[in-house]
Design an enzyme around this catalytic site. Structure first.
Site, PDB file in Angstrom:
ATOM      1  N   ASN A  55      55.799 -48.534  33.370  1.00 13.73           N
ATOM      2  CA  ASN A  55      55.758 -49.971  33.134  1.00 13.73           C
ATOM      3  C   ASN A  55      57.137 -50.467  32.697  1.00 13.73           C
ATOM      4  O   ASN A  55      58.094 -49.704  32.603  1.00 13.73           O
ATOM      5  CB  ASN A  55      54.681 -50.290  32.097  1.00 13.73           C
ATOM      6  CG  ASN A  55      54.018 -51.628  32.351  1.00 13.73           C
ATOM      7  OD1 ASN A  55      54.669 -52.582  32.759  1.00 13.73           O
ATOM      8  ND2 ASN A  55      52.725 -51.704  32.098  1.00 13.73           N
ATOM      9  N   HIS A  85      72.170 -35.203  19.106  1.00 14.13           N
ATOM     10  CA  HIS A  85      73.488 -34.908  18.553  1.00 14.13           C
ATOM     11  C   HIS A  85      73.339 -33.819  17.504  1.00 14.13           C
ATOM     12  O   HIS A  85      72.283 -33.704  16.867  1.00 14.13           O
ATOM     13  CB  HIS A  85      74.099 -36.160  17.922  1.00 14.13           C
ATOM     14  CG  HIS A  85      74.378 -37.238  18.922  1.00 14.13           C
ATOM     15  ND1 HIS A  85      75.494 -37.248  19.706  1.00 14.13           N
ATOM     16  CD2 HIS A  85      73.661 -38.332  19.282  1.00 14.13           C
ATOM     17  CE1 HIS A  85      75.472 -38.303  20.501  1.00 14.13           C
ATOM     18  NE2 HIS A  85      74.360 -38.976  20.269  1.00 14.13           N
ATOM     19  N   GLY A 132      52.337 -47.807  24.633  1.00 10.55           N
ATOM     20  CA  GLY A 132      53.512 -48.653  24.483  1.00 10.55           C
ATOM     21  C   GLY A 132      54.390 -48.272  23.307  1.00 10.55           C
ATOM     22  O   GLY A 132      53.909 -48.063  22.203  1.00 10.55           O
ATOM     23  N   THR A 185      57.275 -35.479  17.759  1.00 11.74           N
ATOM     24  CA  THR A 185      58.315 -34.561  17.286  1.00 11.74           C
ATOM     25  C   THR A 185      57.913 -33.098  17.416  1.00 11.74           C
ATOM     26  O   THR A 185      58.721 -32.216  17.152  1.00 11.74           O
ATOM     27  CB  THR A 185      58.659 -34.849  15.808  1.00 11.74           C
ATOM     28  OG1 THR A 185      57.471 -34.673  15.022  1.00 11.74           O
ATOM     29  CG2 THR A 185      59.189 -36.263  15.632  1.00 11.74           C
ATOM     30  N   LYS A 186      56.646 -32.856  17.771  1.00 17.41           N
ATOM     31  CA  LYS A 186      56.132 -31.493  17.963  1.00 17.41           C
ATOM     32  C   LYS A 186      55.310 -31.462  19.242  1.00 17.41           C
ATOM     33  O   LYS A 186      54.755 -32.474  19.662  1.00 17.41           O
ATOM     34  CB  LYS A 186      55.256 -31.068  16.783  1.00 17.41           C
ATOM     35  CG  LYS A 186      56.023 -30.918  15.484  1.00 17.41           C
ATOM     36  CD  LYS A 186      55.124 -30.354  14.417  1.00 17.41           C
ATOM     37  CE  LYS A 186      55.688 -30.200  13.112  1.00 17.41           C
ATOM     38  NZ  LYS A 186      56.675 -30.089  12.423  1.00 17.41           N
ATOM     39  N   ARG A 220      50.377 -36.859  15.576  1.00 19.74           N
ATOM     40  CA  ARG A 220      49.478 -35.735  15.262  1.00 19.74           C
ATOM     41  C   ARG A 220      48.175 -35.922  16.032  1.00 19.74           C
ATOM     42  O   ARG A 220      47.767 -37.051  16.336  1.00 19.74           O
ATOM     43  CB  ARG A 220      49.224 -35.658  13.770  1.00 19.74           C
ATOM     44  CG  ARG A 220      48.458 -36.821  13.226  1.00 19.74           C
ATOM     45  CD  ARG A 220      48.578 -37.001  11.711  1.00 19.74           C
ATOM     46  NE  ARG A 220      47.856 -38.154  11.240  1.00 19.74           N
ATOM     47  CZ  ARG A 220      48.186 -39.412  11.459  1.00 19.74           C
ATOM     48  NH1 ARG A 220      49.230 -39.719  12.166  1.00 19.74           N
ATOM     49  NH2 ARG A 220      47.456 -40.387  10.968  1.00 19.74           N
ATOM     50  N   LYS A 253      41.973 -36.241  17.837  1.00 16.86           N
ATOM     51  CA  LYS A 253      40.687 -36.063  18.507  1.00 16.86           C
ATOM     52  C   LYS A 253      40.872 -35.183  19.732  1.00 16.86           C
ATOM     53  O   LYS A 253      41.848 -35.300  20.459  1.00 16.86           O
ATOM     54  CB  LYS A 253      40.151 -37.440  18.883  1.00 16.86           C
ATOM     55  CG  LYS A 253      38.950 -37.473  19.767  1.00 16.86           C
ATOM     56  CD  LYS A 253      38.336 -38.867  19.848  1.00 16.86           C
ATOM     57  CE  LYS A 253      38.919 -39.678  20.954  1.00 16.86           C
ATOM     58  NZ  LYS A 253      38.150 -40.907  21.247  1.00 16.86           N
TER      59      LYS A 253
END
Length: 186
Positions: free
Chosen positions: A86, A116, A143, A166-167, A181, A184
């Site tokens: 989109n 960086h 979004g 981040t994981k 995280r 469900k």
């Protein structure tokens, strides 16, 4: 043994100089294609598709990418069938970005392979890092979601709007938040 090029270092996840001449030429080529894509007329759908076919490393059938769209090189983006991107999405493809089949990116999704160094002394050298991102099949990125370098997202996943991934995210889940995280199983 021949020394690695900056491009080889970049794609190997090693420190590299982004101001390298080869990389600068690749970015200029991508920038020109993106300019043409982003400033095309609404009725120029086929022309925009041709631009994406020339920009991406690989893309399957039945794709829709809404302008504006931004990336660094384009040639490091490998996408399957039925891709939908989109408005106003960014893919910093300093390393490989793999998008599976039936992947949906809502507006303002950002996928980063670039980073960086955290060591300020190394950062002052101008060297950068990049790690690949892999997104499985049947994935919806809500979004404004941000996918950080080196992340893998499994198949049949929904990432909630505004999430910062981040994981790694496993298959068959809904994941949300900052940091993202799993909330469900599906």
């Amino acid at each position: 043994m021949k020394e690695k090029t900056e491009k080889e270092k970049m794609l190997n996840g090693e420190l590299y100089l982004a101001i390298d001449e080869e990389l600068a030429q690749m970015q200029t080529k991508a920038a020109q294609l993106l300019y043409d894509f982003n400033f095309s007329q609404p009725h120029q759908v086929d022309w925009r598709k041709d631009i994406i076919l020339n920009l991406f490393g690989k893309i399957g059938s039945n794709f829709v990418i809404r302008p504006p769209f931004y990336c660094d090189y384009g040639c490091h983006i490998w996408a399957g069938d039925n891709l939908y991107i989109n408005y106003d999405c960014i893919i910093l493809d300093c390393n490989k970005v793999y998008l599976g089949n039936n992947v949906l990116l809502a507006p303002k999704v950002q996928i980063y392979t670039a980073s960086h160094p955290s060591d300020p002394q190394v950062r002052l050298t101008g060297r950068e890092l990049a790690a690949p991102v892999t997104i499985g099949d049947n994935v919806w990125l809500g979004g404004g979601a941000i996918i950080c370098p080196g992340i893998s997202i499994g198949s049949n996943v929904t990432i909630g709007a505004g999430s910062v991934v981040t994981k790694n995210i496993p298959d068959n889940v809904v994941a949300v938040g900052n940091p993202c995280r799993v909330i469900k199983n599906v």
